[in-house]
Motif scaffolding. Structure first.
Motif, PDB file in Angstrom:
ATOM      1  N   ASP A 120      -1.406  -6.242  -1.863  1.00 13.49           N
ATOM      2  CA  ASP A 120      -0.998  -4.993  -1.211  1.00 13.49           C
ATOM      3  C   ASP A 120      -0.938  -5.204   0.296  1.00 13.49           C
ATOM      4  N   ILE A 178       3.755  -5.118  -0.625  1.00 10.41           N
ATOM      5  CA  ILE A 178       3.611  -3.673  -0.482  1.00 10.41           C
ATOM      6  C   ILE A 178       4.811  -2.959  -1.092  1.00 10.41           C
ATOM      7  N   GLU A 182       2.379  -1.539  -7.341  1.00 11.01           N
ATOM      8  CA  GLU A 182       1.442  -2.172  -8.266  1.00 11.01           C
ATOM      9  C   GLU A 182       2.060  -3.331  -9.025  1.00 11.01           C
ATOM     10  N   SER A 185       2.247  -8.743  -6.918  1.00 12.39           N
ATOM     11  CA  SER A 185       0.889  -9.262  -6.786  1.00 12.39           C
ATOM     12  C   SER A 185       0.908 -10.757  -6.521  1.00 12.39           C
TER      13      SER A 185
END
Length: 467
Positions: A120, A178, A182, A185
């Motif tokens: 993130d 970002i 979700e 990653s």
């Protein structure tokens, strides 16, 4: 054996100051990679191009040419297919499989979760411990710094030029975890004798409309490195390098520290990072389904005994320095110690019994203190220039002291000579001035001065002289 081929190198020196902050690393492009470490104020990088020379290659022992053509009908394994390109890079031998079944190389990390910070963020780096000792250019590495920008930084010395050198880059670019929320990653995990890092569904910040990227870098315990590309919506040569470097390959460097005295007379250190080798892969070969395998080749610094060092036949001229008990070709992470301890002259590549085990008593070597915050780290040179500069600095200091002493003596002699002349010639202008300003006359003038003070405290005094 073919003789080594020297490659001309272009030297590029970069001088950029760095603000020393806890938790942030500024990159050479004006970027910032956050890392929970403190690092020196300034740094410079000297790039030595793509390598100082190519390793000696015995062409007769090669079973496949450097670039192969499409074979006729055969049951030969895929390693002789026209989709495979072989190359020798002195320290690593690369194998690029352009159209492969990546399931044979891809490591599934289904149960692994993305790292909280890396998953993130943008331009962020986190240091992770390796589950085994990994040899990078022959140097043992136990920690790697994983960056959101699609690369690993391999050196224990953290500085602002993370993208400049000492990297393992499956695809270094301006990736952002970002934008994808979700779904994006960065994951790393040990699987058997492998350390796997995966950039999953990451976007390019300045080209986020192109889609998501997914690729892995796998570090094997035996020192091999594998790049696997599962999803590449853009060809590598179409990725913008305006806001971030775009690289595919490896790079390594060594450091050199020198002492100097700044304008305030404070002793400081300069650190220069010399990039001595780089593996540049052909980006036109990188696409979805491509696998790149980098096998390490033997290096001098892997030998721990004199006999095996001087008898090695690996394409480098390995020499043993008995003073520090190390084998080297003089270009590795410990180059400064090699130079400072006189190994250039005390090392040998023949009879171990004739190699000195200690330096002559007349020879002295200085040990530079470790770099700490507040030290200035800029450009440096090799030992000969370093010793010359220190000698020149000492000579300059002596010359300045001599000049000051001579100036003071001349000034005192001049004033004394003038006073003697004025005293012995009272009718001259000098004599008359000396008589008017003799101590008795000055005392009378001071006696006629008036002083006063205002009532309020803190006001200035004023002086009125009636002389």
């Amino acid at each position: 054996m073919a003789s080594p081929r020297n490659i001309r190198t272009t030297i590029c020196v970069i001088f950029i100051g760095v603000l020393c902050l806890q938790g942030q690393i500024n990159l050479s492009e004006g970027l910032s990679y956050r890392e929970s470490v403190e690092y020196p104020q300034d740094v410079s990088v000297v790039s030595l191009g793509q390598g100082r020379f190519r390793r000696q290659v015995d062409n007769s022992s090669m079973t496949t040419p450097m670039t192969t053509t499409a074979p006729e009908k055969t049951t030969t394994p895929d390693f002789l297919d026209y989709n495979i390109a072989h190359d020798d890079h002195s320290y690593y031998k690369s194998l690029t499989i352009k159209q492969s079944n990546i399931a044979d190389y891809w490591v599934e990390l289904k149960d692994a979760k993305g790292h909280q910070t890396l998953s993130d963020s943008h331009r962020t780096a986190v240091t992770a411990s390796l589950p085994f000792m990994f040899l990078f250019y022959g140097h043992p590495v136990t920690n790697v710094t994983i960056a959101t920008g699609g690369f690993l930084y391999m050196s224990p010395f953290i500085h602002k030029f993370l993208t400049a050198t000492q990297y393992v880059a499956p695809l270094m670019a301006n990736f952002d975890t970002i934008t994808g929320g979700e779904n994006s990653s960065v994951i790393f995990k040990q699987v058997a004798n492998k350390f796997v890092v995966e950039w999953r569904d990451v976007y390019l910040q300045d080209q986020n409309g192109s889609g998501t990227f997914q690729f892995q870098v796998i570090l094997h315990m035996n020192g091999s490195i594998v790049f696997v590309y599962k999803q590449l919506p853009l060809r590598v040569y179409n990725i913008s390098d305006v806001n971030h470097s775009v690289k595919v390959g490896l790079s390594d460097a060594f450091y050199y520290d020198t002492l100097y005295v700044d304008e305030k007379g404070i002793s400081k250190k300069r650190r220069t990072i010399y990039e001595y080798h780089r593996v540049l892969l052909n980006t036109s070969d990188i696409r979805e389904g491509t696998v790149v395998i980098l096998h390490p080749l033997p290096t001098c610094n892997q030998y721990s005994e004199c006999e095996s060092c001087v008898n090695s036949k690996i394409g480098f001229t390995c020499k043993w320095c008995g003073v520090i008990n190390r084998c080297s070709d003089s270009v590795d992470w410990y180059r400064q110690e090699w130079l400072d301890q006189g190994c250039v002259h005390l090392s040998g590549s023949a009879n171990c019994s004739q190699i000195p085990t200690r330096a002559p008593q007349a020879q002295t070597s200085s040990t530079l203190p470790s770099v700490k915050d507040g030290d200035t780290i800029q450009t440096a040179t090799v030992k000969d220039i370093y010793l010359t500069s220190m000698t020149t600095a000492s000579q300059s200091t002596v010359a300045i002291i001599v000049i000051v002493i001579v100036f003071v003596l001349v000034l005192i002699g001049g004033v004394g000579g003038w006073m003697y002349y004025a005293y012995t010639h009272p009718t001259t202008a000098s004599g008359m001035w000396l008589m008017e300003h003799r101590p008795s006359q000055m005392k009378a003038k001071l006696a006629n001065m008036k002083f006063w003070k205002r009532d309020s405290a803190g006001d200035k005094y004023a002086v009125d002289s009636t002389a």
